[in-house]
Design a protein around this motif. Structure first.
Motif, short mmCIF file in Angstrom:
data_model
loop_
_atom_site.label_atom_id
_atom_site.label_comp_id
_atom_site.label_asym_id
_atom_site.label_seq_id
_atom_site.Cartn_x
_atom_site.Cartn_y
_atom_site.Cartn_z
N HIS A 92 0.84 -1.19 0.00
CA HIS A 92 0.00 0.00 0.00
C HIS A 92 0.88 1.25 0.00
O HIS A 92 2.05 1.21 0.43
CB HIS A 92 -0.92 -0.02 1.22
CG HIS A 92 -1.76 -1.26 1.29
ND1 HIS A 92 -2.78 -1.54 0.40
CD2 HIS A 92 -1.69 -2.33 2.14
CE1 HIS A 92 -3.33 -2.71 0.71
NE2 HIS A 92 -2.68 -3.21 1.74
N LEU A 93 0.32 2.37 -0.47
CA LEU A 93 1.11 3.57 -0.74
C LEU A 93 0.64 4.76 0.07
O LEU A 93 -0.55 5.08 0.06
CB LEU A 93 1.04 3.92 -2.23
CG LEU A 93 1.33 2.80 -3.23
CD1 LEU A 93 1.07 3.29 -4.64
CD2 LEU A 93 2.77 2.30 -3.07
N LEU A 94 1.58 5.42 0.73
CA LEU A 94 1.33 6.68 1.42
C LEU A 94 2.28 7.70 0.78
O LEU A 94 3.43 7.84 1.16
CB LEU A 94 1.60 6.54 2.92
CG LEU A 94 1.29 7.72 3.83
CD1 LEU A 94 -0.10 8.29 3.58
CD2 LEU A 94 1.43 7.31 5.29
N GLY A 117 -4.60 -3.97 -6.71
CA GLY A 117 -5.65 -3.72 -5.72
C GLY A 117 -5.16 -3.13 -4.42
O GLY A 117 -5.87 -3.19 -3.41
N VAL A 118 -3.97 -2.51 -4.42
CA VAL A 118 -3.48 -1.91 -3.18
C VAL A 118 -4.18 -0.58 -2.95
O VAL A 118 -4.67 0.06 -3.88
CB VAL A 118 -1.96 -1.72 -3.20
CG1 VAL A 118 -1.26 -3.06 -3.37
CG2 VAL A 118 -1.53 -0.74 -4.28
N GLN A 119 -4.23 -0.16 -1.71
CA GLN A 119 -4.82 1.13 -1.34
C GLN A 119 -3.74 2.21 -1.34
O GLN A 119 -2.54 1.92 -1.23
CB GLN A 119 -5.50 1.05 0.02
CG GLN A 119 -6.63 0.05 0.07
CD GLN A 119 -7.77 0.41 -0.85
OE1 GLN A 119 -8.02 1.59 -1.15
NE2 GLN A 119 -8.50 -0.59 -1.34
N SER A 120 -4.17 3.46 -1.44
CA SER A 120 -3.22 4.56 -1.51
C SER A 120 -3.82 5.82 -0.91
O SER A 120 -5.04 6.01 -0.92
CB SER A 120 -2.81 4.82 -2.96
OG SER A 120 -3.96 5.12 -3.75
N VAL A 121 -2.96 6.67 -0.40
CA VAL A 121 -3.31 8.01 0.07
C VAL A 121 -2.20 8.95 -0.39
O VAL A 121 -1.02 8.62 -0.26
CB VAL A 121 -3.47 8.06 1.60
CG1 VAL A 121 -3.45 9.51 2.10
CG2 VAL A 121 -4.76 7.38 2.03
N ALA A 265 -5.91 7.33 7.57
CA ALA A 265 -6.77 7.21 6.39
C ALA A 265 -6.37 6.01 5.54
O ALA A 265 -7.22 5.28 5.02
CB ALA A 265 -6.72 8.50 5.58
N LEU A 266 -5.06 5.80 5.38
CA LEU A 266 -4.60 4.65 4.61
C LEU A 266 -4.99 3.35 5.31
O LEU A 266 -5.49 2.41 4.67
CB LEU A 266 -3.09 4.70 4.42
CG LEU A 266 -2.49 3.52 3.65
CD1 LEU A 266 -3.00 3.50 2.21
CD2 LEU A 266 -0.96 3.57 3.67
N LEU A 267 -4.80 3.29 6.61
CA LEU A 267 -5.15 2.09 7.36
C LEU A 267 -6.64 1.79 7.25
O LEU A 267 -7.04 0.62 7.14
CB LEU A 267 -4.75 2.24 8.83
CG LEU A 267 -3.26 2.38 9.12
CD1 LEU A 267 -3.03 2.61 10.61
CD2 LEU A 267 -2.48 1.17 8.63
N ARG A 271 -8.39 -1.50 5.66
CA ARG A 271 -9.34 -2.29 6.46
C ARG A 271 -10.65 -2.51 5.73
O ARG A 271 -11.21 -3.60 5.72
CB ARG A 271 -9.59 -1.61 7.80
CG ARG A 271 -10.46 -2.42 8.76
CD ARG A 271 -10.77 -1.65 10.03
NE ARG A 271 -11.66 -0.53 9.77
CZ ARG A 271 -13.00 -0.63 9.64
NH1 ARG A 271 -13.58 -1.82 9.73
NH2 ARG A 271 -13.72 0.44 9.43
N THR A 272 -11.16 -1.45 5.10
CA THR A 272 -12.48 -1.50 4.49
C THR A 272 -12.48 -1.85 3.01
O THR A 272 -13.50 -2.25 2.45
CB THR A 272 -13.19 -0.15 4.64
OG1 THR A 272 -12.47 0.85 3.91
CG2 THR A 272 -13.28 0.26 6.11
N GLY A 273 -11.33 -1.64 2.36
CA GLY A 273 -11.27 -1.82 0.93
C GLY A 273 -11.86 -0.66 0.14
O GLY A 273 -11.95 -0.72 -1.09
N GLN A 274 -12.23 0.43 0.84
CA GLN A 274 -12.82 1.60 0.19
C GLN A 274 -11.74 2.64 -0.10
O GLN A 274 -11.05 3.08 0.82
CB GLN A 274 -13.90 2.21 1.08
CG GLN A 274 -15.09 1.30 1.31
CD GLN A 274 -15.79 0.93 0.01
OE1 GLN A 274 -16.09 1.80 -0.82
NE2 GLN A 274 -16.04 -0.35 -0.19
N PRO A 275 -11.58 3.06 -1.34
CA PRO A 275 -10.55 4.05 -1.67
C PRO A 275 -10.80 5.37 -0.94
O PRO A 275 -11.94 5.78 -0.74
CB PRO A 275 -10.69 4.23 -3.18
CG PRO A 275 -11.41 3.01 -3.65
CD PRO A 275 -12.32 2.60 -2.54
#
Length: 309
Positions: A92-94, A117-121, A265-267, A271-275
């Motif tokens: 995941h990306l911060l 499918g990684v999350q990012s902020v 926010a990234l965490l 956790r939720t899978g919501q961008p």
């Protein structure tokens, strides 16, 4: 379950003053290590927070292997390919703003994040600072705004200025449009909607003016520079509409707290899978707008020079 592990790429002043203390002091994560282009800087920063130092090409792979997410405190066009590489590895990306200074660079990161499918902020400070994030959300919920003006007149390169960030080659090359322009856009877009049209001109002291048309039908203006005289520096956002006038609070809070909020926010997205609203796709959109503005400002300057010859 073990805490998520977040590593840091970058060991310069921004990493030292904001990213590292925020990550090391966050109770919900493990600060898994620091990578730096200068081994001595990475070692010093890692030692200050009792974590592992890395450098060199092998050090990037080692930090990736020891992490679940990566935070970035690097120049944008060094950040972008490394972020794409981290996303391809499932991390995941911060990220810092701007994601890149080319649309191709930013799109590479967005595509890599989408593929795995990684999350990012993207750390657009105003969207996470305790003094401003709530104000932006409140004004966006009200709606009915028909115009706004944002200005970031920074004295980083003003006469007599003395800042560690002034030594940054990319800031000197790209100027206020790319360094503080994302702040203005990150506040205006939630209030007025996405940008549909950009007009840009650049004058002396790196001063760039933007006129923006938004999908809501509203229009806004932006003025940005890194070379304002100290006495004339300042920043702000004002919006006008059906509810009158609203002005961005002048107190933003501690950047460490803001970066910790971005980490939260990234965490939450993980956790939720919501961008998150400030994810890498938003970072790509900012890059597209800024690239268009830069192209227009450069063309206008070229035509002006030709007219004088």
């Amino acid at each position: 379950m073990s805490k998520p592990r977040i590593g840091l790429l970058g060991a310069g002043p921004w990493a030292e003053r904001t990213h590292a203390p925020a990550l090391a002091g966050h109770p919900g994560i493990e600060f898994s290590g620091v990578w730096g282009r200068r081994p001595e800087a990475a070692a010093a920063l890692a030692a200050a927070y009792d974590t592992t130092a890395h450098s060199g090409e092998a050090g990037i792979d080692a930090l990736f292997a020891e992490s679940d997410a990566i935070a970035f405190a690097l120049p944008p066009d060094i950040q972008a390919p490394l972020a794409a590489r981290a996303a391809a590895a499932g991390l995941h990306l911060l990220m810092d703003k701007p994601v890149a200074t080319t649309v191709a660079g930013a799109r590479e990161v967005a595509d890599a994040a989408a593929a795995t499918g990684v999350q990012s902020v993207v750390f657009c400070t105003l969207r996470f600072a305790p003094g401003t994030a709530g104000w932006i959300d409140e004004q966006a919920a009200k709606g009915g705004w028909f115009t706004a003006h944002a200005y970031w007149l920074n004295a980083l390169y003003g006469t007599g200025a003395d800042s560690p960030y002034a030594a940054s080659p990319w800031r000197r090359e790209k100027g206020g449009l790319w360094d503080v322009g994302p702040h203005a856009l990150s506040a205006l877009i939630p209030l007025l909607g996405d940008v549909t049209d950009v007009t840009a001109v650049r004058s002396e002291r790196d001063l760039t003016h933007l006129v923006l048309r938004h999908v809501s039908g509203a229009a806004s203006t932006v003025a940005v520079t890194l070379s304002a005289p100290e006495a004339g520096s300042g920043s702000g956002v004002e919006v006008r509409g059906e509810h009158g006038t609203a002005v961005l609070p002048t107190e933003w809070g501690d950047p460490v707290d803001s970066f910790r909020a971005a980490t939260d926010a990234l965490l939450e997205s993980v956790r939720t899978g919501q961008p998150h609203a400030c994810d890498v796709r938003f970072g790509l959109r900012l890059t597209e707008i800024l690239a268009e503005a830069e192209a227009q400002a450069t063309e206008a300057q070229t035509q002006e020079t030709r007219a004088k010859d």
